[in-house]
Design an enzyme around this catalytic site. Structure first.
Site, mmCIF file in Angstrom:
data_model
loop_
_atom_site.group_PDB
_atom_site.id
_atom_site.type_symbol
_atom_site.label_atom_id
_atom_site.label_comp_id
_atom_site.label_asym_id
_atom_site.label_seq_id
_atom_site.Cartn_x
_atom_site.Cartn_y
_atom_site.Cartn_z
ATOM 1 N N SER A 159 0.863 -1.139 -0.066
ATOM 2 C CA SER A 159 -0.010 -0.033 -0.034
ATOM 3 C C SER A 159 0.858 1.223 -0.042
ATOM 4 O O SER A 159 1.605 1.467 -0.888
ATOM 5 C CB SER A 159 -0.987 0.185 1.118
ATOM 6 N N ARG A 228 -11.997 6.882 9.102
ATOM 7 C CA ARG A 228 -11.528 5.707 9.387
ATOM 8 C C ARG A 228 -12.589 4.804 8.577
ATOM 9 O O ARG A 228 -12.170 3.905 7.868
ATOM 10 C CB ARG A 228 -11.217 5.308 10.809
ATOM 11 N N ASP A 327 -8.516 -6.482 -5.213
ATOM 12 C CA ASP A 327 -8.031 -5.169 -4.742
ATOM 13 C C ASP A 327 -8.628 -4.062 -5.640
ATOM 14 O O ASP A 327 -8.029 -3.862 -6.814
ATOM 15 C CB ASP A 327 -6.684 -5.052 -4.396
ATOM 16 N N HIS A 360 -8.105 -5.285 -0.584
ATOM 17 C CA HIS A 360 -6.649 -4.463 -0.552
ATOM 18 C C HIS A 360 -5.795 -4.876 0.735
ATOM 19 O O HIS A 360 -4.757 -5.431 0.786
ATOM 20 C CB HIS A 360 -6.881 -3.031 -0.405
ATOM 21 N N ASP A 361 -6.749 -5.278 1.675
ATOM 22 C CA ASP A 361 -6.123 -5.792 3.030
ATOM 23 C C ASP A 361 -5.586 -7.081 3.133
ATOM 24 O O ASP A 361 -4.863 -7.734 3.937
ATOM 25 C CB ASP A 361 -7.268 -5.665 4.206
#
Length: 382
Positions: A159, A228, A327, A360-361
């Protein structure tokens, strides 16, 4: 070498050293401004070889910190990448000297908006200069100078950490032998910038932001939590959200016809937002997201990416890039753009797309295939 005054390191029960470094020499920034002095919070794992050729720099993502492999000495929680970093793992302190520093602008020991401005004796707040990813890398380079490391065995990041890894190859190609960039990009897209702006506006709209001059115990927690929550959605995938939450209700059997967290996904996001406010500074979030938005390696070359990598190719830097199928924040198409540019520049490059439902994680979760790829690449890099 700049004047320095490192504090006594804190030895972790397993293998980590939690360190702090103060550098009194000014740091020039990409904006044209400078910092009169610099603090760096960093962690080291393992032992530096006599020839200093086993050093691996790991760069953290937006909300990360320097505690990559050893337990965080303040929270006791495992290192944020302990699936990849640790004894018997691809990046192993028995073989490698591992360095991870809190980024410039952060809130875990490195100079940022919450730091004290030596000119006023008060926290910088929004008087802290705007920073870039290149500035973050410049700070890491100063840390390596202090540690006596002229060239890295590898620089690794996912990232925003992958942005830093690529920036190392662009700005300091002679100091890097290999780059591993995971789930990342060479530029922030309009969509990326848009999501960040939503988060920044949520923070600045919170009355407790106070123009950035808030006390440590009464900051814009509500705005930061919303920021967040919005960002966390981009780290996941529709497939992963559906499998994990679907439309299941939270602690109820029927709709409540109100605005409580009725669905499990709502409860999850609220929990993530609240937990985040307990460990991260709102102003740091503003500064780091802005640095990511400015990131564009092709911009100095009239929008052409390949010329940015020519010095790295000439220096013999090897690259490994990894992307994930779900992602959508930094999709595989963007990774392929980087790969094409590296090939055009003549840099030896390998690329793998990994099938994962976690969005993405994925790079932070259990990913055996990613670990195998990294272990093989590092072994081949010798």
């Amino acid at each position: 070498m700049p004047a320095s005054s490192p504090s006594a390191p804190v030895q972790d029960a397993r293998f980590g050293l939690d360190r702090h470094l103060h550098l009194s020499e000014p740091l020039p920034l990409a904006s044209g401004q400078s910092l009169a002095a610099l603090d760096i919070g960093y962690e080291t794992l393992g032992t530096l070889a006599p020839d200093a050729r086993n050093a691996i720099l790991i760069c953290h993502a937006l909300t990360g910190d320097q505690h990559v492999g050893a337990p965080n000495p303040r929270t006791g929680k495992p290192g944020w990448w302990d699936r990849l970093v640790g004894p018997g793992k691809p990046i192993d302190p028995a073989r490698h000297f591992i360095i991870c520093a809190n980024v410039l602008g952060g809130c875990s020991g490195t100079s940022g908006p919450g730091s004290i401005d030596p000119a006023t004796g008060q926290p910088y707040g929004m008087r802290f200069p705007v920073i870039t990813v290149a500035d973050m890398v410049a700070v890491q380079a100063r840390l390596l100078d202090h540690l006596g490391i002229q060239q890295l065995h590898a620089v690794v990041g996912g990232s925003m950490g992958g942005m830093q890894a690529l920036a190392w190859a662009v700005h300091h190609p002679e100091r890097v032998r290999a780059v591993i960039a995971i789930a990342t990009t060479a530029r922030h897209s309009a969509q990326n910038i848009a999501f960040h702006e939503v988060g920044r506006q949520a923070i600045m709209a919170d009355p407790r932001w106070r123009g950035g001059d808030y006390p440590p115990d009464d900051g814009p927690a509500d705005g930061l939590a919303v920021a967040r929550m919005a960002a966390h959605v981009t780290y996941l995938s529709e497939q992963g959200l559906t499998e994990r939450f679907g439309r299941r209700l939270q602690d109820r059997d029927a709709l409540g016809f109100g605005f409580d967290a009725e669905f499990q996904i709502e409860s999850y996001l609220r929990h993530q937002g609240l937990r985040f406010t307990q460990r991260f500074d709102a102003n740091s979030y503003l500064y780091i997201t802005r640095a990511m938005d400015y990131f564009d390696l092709a911009q100095p070359h009239d929008g052409l990416l390949a010329p940015a990598f020519v010095p790295a190719a000439r220096a013999g830097v090897r690259f490994a890039l990894v992307s994930f199928t779900t992602d959508w924040l930094y999709p595989t198409a963007e990774t392929k753009r980087i790969v094409r540019a590296l090939h055009a520049a003549g840099a030896p490059t390998s690329f793998v797309e990994i099938d994962s439902p976690h969005g993405h994680d994925s790079f932070l979760l259990d990913a055996p295939e990613m670990n195998r790829i990294i272990a093989g690449f590092l072994a081949h890099n010798g």
